[in-house]
Design an enzyme around this catalytic site. Structure first.
Site, PDB file in Angstrom:
ATOM      1  CG  ASN A  38      64.969  60.878  42.691  1.00 34.08           C
ATOM      2  OD1 ASN A  38      64.100  60.402  43.422  1.00 34.08           O
ATOM      3  ND2 ASN A  38      65.044  60.577  41.418  1.00 34.08           N
ATOM      4  CD  GLU A  40      64.560  63.182  37.773  1.00 34.85           C
ATOM      5  OE1 GLU A  40      63.705  63.427  36.910  1.00 34.85           O
ATOM      6  OE2 GLU A  40      65.171  62.093  37.847  1.00 34.85           O
ATOM      7  CB  CYS A  49      71.135  61.773  44.438  1.00 34.47           C
ATOM      8  SG  CYS A  49      71.811  61.476  42.792  1.00 34.47           S
ATOM      9  CD  GLU A  51      71.718  57.979  47.017  1.00 34.98           C
ATOM     10  OE1 GLU A  51      71.058  58.850  46.415  1.00 34.98           O
ATOM     11  OE2 GLU A  51      72.064  56.912  46.499  1.00 34.98           O
ATOM     12  CB  CYS A  82      75.405  58.382  41.325  1.00 34.33           C
ATOM     13  SG  CYS A  82      75.467  59.930  42.240  1.00 34.33           S
TER      14      CYS A  82
HETATM   15  N1  THU Z   1      69.355  58.800  41.717  1.00 36.88           N
HETATM   16  C1  THU Z   1      69.321  58.924  43.070  1.00 36.88           C
HETATM   17  O1  THU Z   1      68.578  59.752  43.618  1.00 36.88           O
HETATM   18  N2  THU Z   1      70.127  58.122  43.797  1.00 36.88           N
HETATM   19  C2  THU Z   1      70.855  57.095  43.291  1.00 36.88           C
HETATM   20  O2  THU Z   1      71.492  56.384  44.044  1.00 36.88           O
HETATM   21  C3  THU Z   1      70.865  56.854  41.843  1.00 36.88           C
HETATM   22  C4  THU Z   1      70.228  57.906  41.011  1.00 36.88           C
HETATM   23  C5  THU Z   1      68.431  59.641  40.931  1.00 36.88           C
HETATM   24  C6  THU Z   1      69.025  60.798  40.212  1.00 36.88           C
HETATM   25  C7  THU Z   1      68.008  61.041  39.116  1.00 36.88           C
HETATM   26  O3  THU Z   1      66.974  61.853  39.631  1.00 36.88           O
HETATM   27  C8  THU Z   1      67.442  59.654  38.840  1.00 36.88           C
HETATM   28  O4  THU Z   1      67.791  58.856  39.948  1.00 36.88           O
HETATM   29  C9  THU Z   1      67.970  59.016  37.564  1.00 36.88           C
HETATM   30  O5  THU Z   1      69.351  59.061  37.510  1.00 36.88           O
END
Ligand code: THU
Length: 129
Positions: A38, A40, A49, A51, A82
């Site tokens: 991920n 941000e 994310c 994925e 998500c």
């Molecule tokens: N996140 C992911 O990268 N993948 C997931 O399957 C769940 C959530 C990340 C997004 C964000 O940067 C952090 O986790 C918190 O939501």
């Protein structure tokens, strides 16, 4: 192999806002592995994310089909993709494709794309367009 790759790439996640690092690794049908974490952003909705990163790497490499995918995070129970990522995975994976959800403590939950996104919206739903 996917577990090791996802475990390692998770450490490179850029997650200063949530402090929740996620790693993803997938094997495409060509046999190649692709990884993502991920990333941000201070403008929170601009974050991506793990994925999504792994899928972008797969597409950038020229592969277009997921054979297996694994996701890992330091969560109390195996981390589920998500909703948006479920749809992103479904774009490139058949419903029977294995999805392994992991914790950094070693817990695992094996599911399929179809388990994660029943009733998926597909191109077939636009057949009249
Ligand atoms: N996140 C992911 O990268 N993948 C997931 O399957 C769940 C959530 C990340 C997004 C964000 O940067 C952090 O986790 C918190 O939501």
């Amino acid at each position: 192999m996917l577990l090791e790759l996802a475990t390692n790439v998770r450490l490179r996640a850029y997650a200063p806002y949530s402090r929740f690092k996620v790693g993803a690794a997938l094997r495409s049908t060509s046999g190649a592995a692709h990884i993502g974490c991920n990333v941000e952003n201070v403008a929170y909705p601009e974050g991506t994310c793990a994925e999504a990163g792994a899928i972008a790497a797969m597409i950038a490499s020229g592969d277009t089909a997921i054979a297996e995918i694994l996701v890992i995070a330091d969560s109390p129970s195996p981390v589920p993709p998500c909703g948006g990522c479920r749809q992103k995975i479904a774009e490139f994976a058949a419903p029977d494709v294995k999805v392994t959800l992991c914790t950094t403590d070693g817990a695992q939950l094996v599911m399929t794309v179809g388990d994660l996104l029943p009733g998926v919206f597909t191109a077939a739903h636009m057949a009249k367009v």
